[in-house]
Enzyme design. Structure first.
Site, mmCIF file in Angstrom:
data_model
loop_
_atom_site.group_PDB
_atom_site.id
_atom_site.type_symbol
_atom_site.label_atom_id
_atom_site.label_comp_id
_atom_site.label_asym_id
_atom_site.label_seq_id
_atom_site.Cartn_x
_atom_site.Cartn_y
_atom_site.Cartn_z
ATOM 1 C CB VAL A 1 -0.930 0.004 1.233
ATOM 2 C CG1 VAL A 1 -1.831 1.239 1.210
ATOM 3 C CG2 VAL A 1 -1.781 -1.260 1.281
ATOM 4 C CD GLU A 2 3.876 1.901 -4.485
ATOM 5 O OE1 GLU A 2 3.513 2.765 -5.304
ATOM 6 O OE2 GLU A 2 4.769 1.059 -4.721
ATOM 7 C CB CYS B 1 9.555 -7.338 4.837
ATOM 8 S SG CYS B 1 8.618 -5.823 4.573
ATOM 9 C CB CYS C 1 12.658 -5.350 1.488
ATOM 10 S SG CYS C 1 11.576 -4.777 2.809
ATOM 11 C CB CYS D 1 6.462 -4.035 2.576
ATOM 12 S SG CYS D 1 7.929 -3.204 1.919
ATOM 13 C CD GLU E 1 7.116 -8.489 2.348
ATOM 14 O OE1 GLU E 1 6.614 -7.370 2.138
ATOM 15 O OE2 GLU E 1 8.020 -8.965 1.653
#
Ligand code: THU
Length: 135
Positions: free
Chosen positions: A47-48, A93, A90, A57, A59
């Site tokens: 969700v940006e 995460c 990443c 992210c 996760e």
């Protein structure tokens, strides 16, 4: 729960949630799905945000789903990109997943199944804190 995870089923859950990603800035959709030790499947998508640095992210959503749904331990996790291909979480995460699955949690990677111990060696975690994360 000791049987091997059904990676195809978990991957398809990750692909399903990936389609709901909100990624207008990067255009890079991610879906993550995790099997919990009680048999539940939890999932999240990225969700940006216009403030790029506060992007969540996939996760993060998965962990939120886990905790909001009653908690438990993650036993297997898979993350996919917008093409449904398996990707690596990443670094940040991996730390999130470590908290809720620890070293034995399995991750499906482009090179096959790996443990979190392999993906985050010598990890910092709850055991380093007095109270073990329960304080
Ligand atoms: N992203 C994730 O959702 N998980 C990861 O482990 C890597 C990156 C997202 C964040 C951002 O929305 C997009 O992928 C590009 O970095």
């Amino acid at each position: 729960m000791t049987e091997a995870p059904d990676w195809e089923q978990l991957r398809s859950s990750a692909q399903e949630v990936m389609r709901r990603a909100y990624a207008p800035y990067s255009g890079y959709r991610v879906g993550a799905a995790g099997l919990v030790d009680d048999g539940r499947v939890v999932a999240g998508c990225n969700v940006e945000n216009a403030g790029y640095g506060v992007t969540l992210c996939a996760e993060c959503g998965l962990v939120s789903d886990l905790v909001a749904g009653g908690g438990g331990r993650l036993v297997a996790v898979v993350c996919v990109d917008g093409d449904g291909e398996v990707i690596m979480p990443c670094g940040r995460c991996r730390q999130l997943l470590w908290e809720h699955g620890g070293g034995p949690c399995l991750l499906l990677t482009p090179e096959g199944e790996r443990t979190m111990t392999e993906l985050l060696p010598q990890a910092f975690g709850p055991d380093h804190l007095s109270g073990g994360g329960r304080g």
